[in-house]
Design a protein around this motif. Structure first.
Motif, short mmCIF file in Angstrom:
data_model
loop_
_atom_site.label_atom_id
_atom_site.label_comp_id
_atom_site.label_asym_id
_atom_site.label_seq_id
_atom_site.Cartn_x
_atom_site.Cartn_y
_atom_site.Cartn_z
N LYS A 188 0.97 -1.20 -0.09
CA LYS A 188 0.07 0.10 -0.07
C LYS A 188 1.07 1.33 0.06
CE LYS A 188 -4.17 -1.95 0.12
NZ LYS A 188 -4.86 -1.95 -1.11
N VAL A 189 0.81 2.06 -1.05
CA VAL A 189 1.50 3.28 -1.42
C VAL A 189 0.66 4.71 -0.97
CG1 VAL A 189 2.88 4.53 -2.69
CG2 VAL A 189 3.19 2.12 -2.59
N PRO A 190 0.81 5.56 -0.15
CA PRO A 190 -0.15 6.54 -0.10
C PRO A 190 -0.22 7.44 -1.33
CG PRO A 190 2.17 7.12 0.96
CD PRO A 190 2.14 5.65 0.64
N HIS A 191 -1.27 7.96 -1.62
CA HIS A 191 -1.55 8.73 -2.91
C HIS A 191 -1.36 10.23 -2.26
CE1 HIS A 191 -4.22 10.68 -6.26
NE2 HIS A 191 -2.81 10.68 -6.33
N ILE A 192 -0.23 10.72 -2.78
CA ILE A 192 0.27 12.15 -2.24
C ILE A 192 -0.16 13.15 -3.51
CG2 ILE A 192 1.78 13.56 -1.65
CD1 ILE A 192 3.61 11.02 -0.67
N LYS A 193 -0.98 13.97 -3.11
CA LYS A 193 -1.58 14.86 -4.32
C LYS A 193 -0.77 16.26 -4.05
CE LYS A 193 -6.11 12.93 -4.70
NZ LYS A 193 -7.84 13.25 -4.84
N SER A 194 -0.03 16.68 -4.60
CA SER A 194 0.65 17.71 -4.58
C SER A 194 1.42 18.42 -5.83
CB SER A 194 1.90 17.75 -3.58
OG SER A 194 2.42 18.78 -3.47
N PHE A 195 1.15 19.53 -6.09
CA PHE A 195 1.61 19.94 -7.49
C PHE A 195 3.29 20.11 -7.42
CE2 PHE A 195 1.78 23.65 -4.54
CZ PHE A 195 2.61 24.52 -4.86
N LEU A 196 3.75 19.96 -6.15
CA LEU A 196 5.09 19.85 -6.00
C LEU A 196 5.77 18.84 -6.67
CD1 LEU A 196 5.47 21.22 -2.39
CD2 LEU A 196 6.06 22.52 -4.23
N LEU A 197 5.07 17.90 -6.55
CA LEU A 197 5.69 16.39 -7.11
C LEU A 197 5.77 16.59 -8.77
CD1 LEU A 197 4.05 13.59 -4.98
CD2 LEU A 197 6.21 14.94 -4.84
N LYS A 198 5.34 17.43 -9.31
CA LYS A 198 5.48 17.78 -10.79
C LYS A 198 6.87 18.36 -11.07
CE LYS A 198 0.54 18.52 -11.73
NZ LYS A 198 -0.40 19.68 -12.34
N ASN A 199 7.59 18.60 -10.10
CA ASN A 199 9.06 19.25 -10.55
C ASN A 199 10.05 18.24 -9.95
OD1 ASN A 199 11.55 20.55 -9.45
ND2 ASN A 199 10.36 22.59 -10.16
N SER A 200 10.77 17.68 -10.76
CA SER A 200 11.75 16.73 -10.53
C SER A 200 12.87 17.12 -9.43
CB SER A 200 12.47 16.34 -11.93
OG SER A 200 11.73 15.80 -12.47
N PHE A 201 13.08 18.43 -9.30
CA PHE A 201 13.96 19.08 -8.19
C PHE A 201 13.34 18.95 -6.85
CE2 PHE A 201 15.57 21.81 -11.75
CZ PHE A 201 16.98 21.20 -11.67
N ASN A 202 12.07 19.04 -6.83
CA ASN A 202 11.45 19.10 -5.53
C ASN A 202 11.35 17.65 -5.19
OD1 ASN A 202 10.62 21.60 -5.74
ND2 ASN A 202 8.59 21.15 -6.48
N LYS A 203 11.17 16.33 -6.10
CA LYS A 203 11.32 15.00 -5.77
C LYS A 203 12.72 14.57 -5.16
CE LYS A 203 9.18 13.80 -9.71
NZ LYS A 203 8.47 13.11 -10.77
#
Length: 317
Positions: A188-203
């Motif tokens: 089970k992996v949590p579904h993390i809803k965040s616009f920040l994850l669209k940026n690879s540097f953030n990840k």
């Protein structure tokens, strides 16, 4: 698909600096643990500067909030995908040449398939065959460096890299799963809803922060002597080229993948690291020892990659 392949090969070129510079630091007597921990120290520093430039203090504050909100997930994925992975790579650098480690690392193409199976994905028999060719190539490269039946190089050089080849795609896939809400019966992996994850540097920043507890524990347990100035410099270069450039490009390409076949294709492009590492090792050390068995192994690795990519392109038409 062509764009994904080009991005994957570009990241492979930057990733190759890891193997070459780690061998250089090992030759100079630097402890493998500092080669690992300093990389992530500099990565966090560089990323903080990049994110400040992109979005100011607010960006950093938002990232830390996202980290704290899902800290168990980020520590787990960061420890596996960055911590265990890179500690094993740096440890192996004390026992094997850079290009041998790079060749052994290509087992991650096979490991990726098992990781994706773990998350409920499936593949055709052809993909397994192509991956098997790569696996045989990796075995031949390592067998060519076992002198007088001394298996210490294999045990301490190859096996850690083979273990790392599972950790890296597992950590990366956890990120893909949390973004795509693809919870499976296996995990089970949590579904993390965040616009920040669209940026690879953030990840990359989130994963780097997640790996910090792992590095602190290792430093407290091993307590190596202080690193030299050259090891600090070389670790900063690895952090910049491999940690920032390569990882960001790689995660960006993976993020563009629409299904498990495209994910596997992006991961397969990492076989290009072998060629870049051989060239980098030659430029840095001047000589390189490659036997006939090693050449056959390298040919099988590249053949498996070529067939892999050709099949993926055909399946997309």
């Amino acid at each position: 698909m062509f764009k994904l392949i080009v991005l994957g090969i570009l990241s492979g070129a930057f990733f190759s600096t890891t193997f070459v510079l780690n061998e250089l630091m090992s030759v100079q007597g630097g402890h493998w643990l500092y080669s690992a921990t300093l990389r992530y120290f500099f990565m966090i520093l560089f990323l903080a500067l990049i994110l400040l430039f992109q979005g100011g203090i607010k960006r950093l504050r938002d990232i830390f909030k996202l980290f704290l909100k899902n800290y168990i997930f980020w520590i787990t994925s960061g420890t596996i995908g960055f911590g265990f992975f890179y500690a094993l790579i740096c440890f192996a650098a004390d026992f094997s040449a850079a290009w041998v480690i790079a060749a052994s690392w290509q087992f991650t193409i096979v490991a990726t398939l098992f990781v994706l199976l773990f998350f409920g994905k499936s593949f055709s028999k052809k993909i397994w065959f192509f991956s098997f060719l790569i696996f045989i190539g990796v075995c031949l490269v390592n067998l060519s460096h076992i002198d007088n039946f001394n298996f210490s190089t294999f045990i301490y050089g190859a096996i850690p890299v083979l273990l790392a080849s599972f950790c890296y795609p597992l950590g990366n896939q956890l990120i893909w799963e949390c973004q795509n809400a693809s919870n499976t019966r296996t995990l089970k992996v949590p579904h993390i809803k965040s616009f920040l994850l669209k940026n690879s540097f953030n990840k990359v920043m989130l994963l780097s922060l997640g790996s910090i507890p792992f590095w602190i524990i290792l430093l407290l347990l091993i307590q190596p002597s202080a690193p030299s100035s050259s090891q600090v410099l070389n670790s900063s270069l690895v952090a910049l080229f491999s940690g920032i450039f390569a990882t960001t490009i790689f995660l960006y390409a993976r993020g563009l993948a629409k299904d498990s076949n495209e994910i596997a294709a992006v991961d397969a492009t990492q076989a290009s690291e072998v060629i870049f590492t051989i060239l980098g090792g030659f430029l840095l050390f001047g000589t390189i020892s490659i036997s006939l068995l090693s050449i056959i192994g390298l040919v099988l690795i590249l053949l498996g990659l070529f067939l892999f990519i050709k099949y993926q392109n055909k399946s997309q038409t």
